[in-house]
Design an enzyme around this catalytic site. Structure first.
Site, short mmCIF file in Angstrom:
data_model
loop_
_atom_site.label_atom_id
_atom_site.label_comp_id
_atom_site.label_asym_id
_atom_site.label_seq_id
_atom_site.Cartn_x
_atom_site.Cartn_y
_atom_site.Cartn_z
N HIS A 201 0.81 -1.22 0.00
CA HIS A 201 0.00 0.00 0.00
C HIS A 201 0.85 1.27 0.00
O HIS A 201 0.55 2.24 -0.71
CB HIS A 201 -0.93 -0.02 1.21
CG HIS A 201 -1.96 1.03 1.15
ND1 HIS A 201 -2.88 1.11 0.14
CD2 HIS A 201 -2.16 2.10 1.95
CE1 HIS A 201 -3.64 2.16 0.34
NE2 HIS A 201 -3.22 2.78 1.43
N GLU A 444 -11.65 -9.52 -5.08
CA GLU A 444 -10.22 -9.57 -4.78
C GLU A 444 -9.85 -10.76 -3.90
O GLU A 444 -8.71 -10.88 -3.47
CB GLU A 444 -9.76 -8.25 -4.16
CG GLU A 444 -10.52 -7.81 -2.94
CD GLU A 444 -10.03 -6.46 -2.38
OE1 GLU A 444 -8.94 -5.99 -2.76
OE2 GLU A 444 -10.74 -5.91 -1.52
N ASP A 468 -4.76 -7.74 -4.48
CA ASP A 468 -5.07 -8.79 -3.51
C ASP A 468 -5.39 -10.11 -4.19
O ASP A 468 -4.99 -11.17 -3.73
CB ASP A 468 -6.25 -8.37 -2.62
CG ASP A 468 -5.77 -7.48 -1.47
OD1 ASP A 468 -4.73 -7.82 -0.88
OD2 ASP A 468 -6.42 -6.47 -1.18
N CYS A 515 -9.46 -2.20 -10.75
CA CYS A 515 -8.85 -1.07 -10.06
C CYS A 515 -7.53 -1.43 -9.38
O CYS A 515 -6.93 -0.61 -8.72
CB CYS A 515 -9.82 -0.46 -9.05
SG CYS A 515 -10.24 -1.56 -7.71
C1 PEP Z 1 -6.49 -4.42 -4.84
O1 PEP Z 1 -6.38 -5.27 -3.94
O2 PEP Z 1 -6.21 -4.65 -6.03
C2 PEP Z 1 -6.95 -3.07 -4.53
C3 PEP Z 1 -7.19 -2.19 -5.48
O3 PEP Z 1 -7.06 -2.75 -3.21
P1 PEP Z 1 -5.83 -2.37 -2.25
O4 PEP Z 1 -4.60 -2.29 -3.11
O5 PEP Z 1 -6.19 -1.07 -1.64
O6 PEP Z 1 -5.83 -3.50 -1.30
MG MG Z 2 -7.33 -4.88 -2.03
#
Ligand code: PEP
Ligand code: MG
Length: 593
Positions: A201, A444, A468, A515
């Site tokens: 993150h 995810e 994820d 995303c």
């Molecule tokens: C993901 O898991 O692809 C996602 C967009 O969420 P995050 O990266 O915030 O876990």
């Molecule tokens: Mg995620």
């Protein structure tokens, strides 16, 4: 270009993992936060008094440091943020803690660092187990202060990011999401981290703030000294310590060649994302909510596909209340209008773990733990405050609600029920909101991927979180550099899962967007569109290249590529197909340093 002289010291080159593109160069700023190896030794009786004096000196030095940090924070961020440090001063003045430590030295005969840690941890343990948010916060204060005091007792200086004044290259053992505050202030030119993969993150945040970043370099904090210069090549994952004039010149040329290419990509930034055979796609933004207005308005994206709301929660010592959240959401919604904004409900946990005690859980497997929707459904008060704030913001533009980490239909049903409850409350209070607000789920987890068809009955849309999804499908921790080479989105298991999700969405007429980081990866864009993605949501810095690419390709070819990739039997085969498509479509040769 003159980037400063560092000829006096020998140049050293390290190869890590390229995590955020760009090149940065500047003085190194070391930040080491992993647990200290605290020595444990018996102190002869006649020297125990000396231990106590060392303790008093350590407390005094810590007090002075905290006073200095407090003054700096007050000046930069205001009284509210600075007040945190008053609580830290109180810990330092806590007679019980001090006297118990002195007693521990007398009774056990061990050195002061060890005794102080023992006593402090007893307090932390006792406070952490009390079911009261205020008291749990005190535990976090004690933990912070203990660390500072022990650093001082051991004569080591903890590089405290609050003390980062000169623009520098941050060299850290690990990154924390709250480090973004410092990145946002422009003092972090580049980042080098021992730990982490491309989709951690904090790395995603670095990318979104355009801070070049290289991760996965174990021991780098020991290899770089505080007076070294460091160059970060976030394109190729290279770190050069004390670069020579020749290297700086080479990188200067590389930077200008890349700038030329970027100029070409940028020409596509405000154009439509439509293929040469006239298929149009929505390119949207992944945001944290703290981006400047200018960035939101001038990114070239048509909407926000992922508003990660955690930043709001991570930057504060208390959960932001409904009003504060409403203001933050409304600001983004108004700035993006008439384009839609998809607000993801709280995804705390995993690597989005606050330093403070808001969340208050330490888990052995945080990515598979009490995270995101699991936390929200067990804390309906917190969850409903957020849902109400989102609903209220929906009166100011097009808003969608998205649930993270969904693993079952029951979770979506329970979340939707809370949305309906919030709607009822707002209706009774006469507050405006969009009655037809769309609610959807992130896909995810492998379980969500397998039951996409069942989830379709309860969702208005899906968005694939590839970061994820890849880690769970392949059982590869997304922030563990030791196994980063196994984090392979081109793995046939990932390709099959993606295809399965798109097919289920198509069959049940639920739009599927993407995303995760793959959505902004130019190699994967043609594949995702060819498989059936309706929208791609990405960090703003990826938008120009992705649009450029889409405008150079045909949808027909993208579908053909998808068919071939689905049939491919191995990751190298998939990678070759993707690379081949990219280089045939974008006839620009990327320069190497
Ligand atoms: C993901 O898991 O692809 C996602 C967009 O969420 P995050 O990266 O915030 O876990
Ligand atoms: Mg995620």
């Amino acid at each position: 270009m003159v980037w400063g002289m560092s000829e006096m010291k020998e140049e050293r080159v390290y190869q890590g993992i390229a995590a955020a593109p760009g090149v940065a160069h500047g003085p190194a700023f070391l930040s080491v936060r992993s647990d200290l190896d605290i020595p444990k030794r018996l102190v002869p009786r006649e020297r125990r008094e000396e231990e106590i004096s060392r303790f008093e000196q350590g407390l005094l030095t810590t007090r002075q440091q905290i006073t200095q940090i407090r003054a700096e924070i007050e000046e930069r961020l205001g009284e509210d943020e600075a007040a945190i440090f008053d609580a830290h001063q109180m810990v330092l003045e806590d007679r019980a803690l001090i006297e118990e430590t002195i007693k521990e030295v007398a009774e056990t005969g061990y050195n002061i660092e060890f005794c102080f840690q023992q006593v402090a941890y007893r307090y932390i343990e006792a406070f952490s187990n009390i079911d009261d948010e205020y008291i749990r916060e005190r535990a976090a204060d004690i933990r912070d202060v203990t660390r500072r005091v022990i650093f001082n007792l051991m004569g080591r200086r903890e590089s405290d990011l609050d003390m980062l004044v000169e623009p520098s290259v941050l060299v850290a053992d690990d990154l924390h999401p709250s480090d973004t505050t410092h990145m946002a202030r422009g003092r972090v030119l580049g980042i080098i981290s021992e730990q982490g993969g491309r989709t951690g993150h904090s790395v995603i945040m670095a990318r979104s703030l355009n801070v070049p970043c290289v991760v996965g370099l174990p021991q780098i904090t020991n290899a770089i000294a505080a007076d070294d210069q460091a160059l970060v090549d976030g394109f190729d994952g290279i770190v050069i310590v004390n670069p020579s004039e020749q290297t700086l010149y080479r990188y200067g040329r590389l930077r200008s060649a890349r700038a030329d290419i970027e100029r070409r990509f940028n020409e596509a930034k405000f154009a439509e994302a439509s293929t040469t055979d006239d298929c149009r796609f929505a390119i949207q933004l992944n945001i944290e909510g703290n981006e400047p207005e200018d960035l939101l308005k001038n990114s070239g994206a048509t909407g926000v596909g992922l508003f990660r709301t955690e930043a709001l929660f991570l930057s504060s010592r208390e959960f932001p209340n409904e009003e504060a959240q409403f203001r933050a959401y409304r600001r983004v919604v108004e700035q993006m209008a008439p384009h839609p904004v998809t607000i993801r409900t709280l995804d705390l946990g995993g690597d989005k773990n606050p330093h403070n005690s808001l969340y208050g859980y330490q888990e052995a497997n945080p990515f598979m733990g009490f995270r995101a929707i699991r936390f929200c459904l067990e804390n309906p008060k917190v969850f409903k405050e957020q849902l109400r704030a989102i609903l209220r913001a929906s009166a100011y533009g097009k808003v969608k609600v998205m649930y993270p980490m969904i693993a079952s239909c029951e979770e979506v049903v329970a979340a939707n029920k809370l949305v309906e409850e919030c709607k009822d409350e707002l209706r009774r209070e006469g507050q405006a909101f969009d009655e037809k607000i769309a609610c959807g789920a992130m896909i995810e987890t492998p379980s969500a991927a397998v039951i996409t068809d069942l989830l379709a009955q309860h969702c208005d849309f899906f968005s694939i979180g590839t970061n994820d999804l890849v880690q769970y499908l392949l059982a590869v921790d997304r922030v563990n550099d030791r196994i980063a080479h196994l984090y392979e989105p081109a793995h046939p298991a990932v390709i099959r899962a993606l295809n399965f999700i798109f097919e289920a969405g198509r069959e049940h007429e639920v739009p599927v967007s993407v995303c995760g980081e793959l959505a902004g990866d130019p190699l994967y864009v043609p594949l995702l569109l060819g498989m059936g993605a309706s929208e791609l949501s990405m960090t703003w810095s990826c938008v120009p290249e992705v649009k450029y690419l889409i405008r150079e390709m045909t949808y027909r070819d993208a579908k053909r590529l998808a068919m071939r990739v689905i049939r491919a039997g191995s990751a190298p085969e998939v990678n070759e197909l993707l690379r081949d498509f990219y280089s045939r479509t974008v006839s620009i040769k990327m320069p190497q340093a």
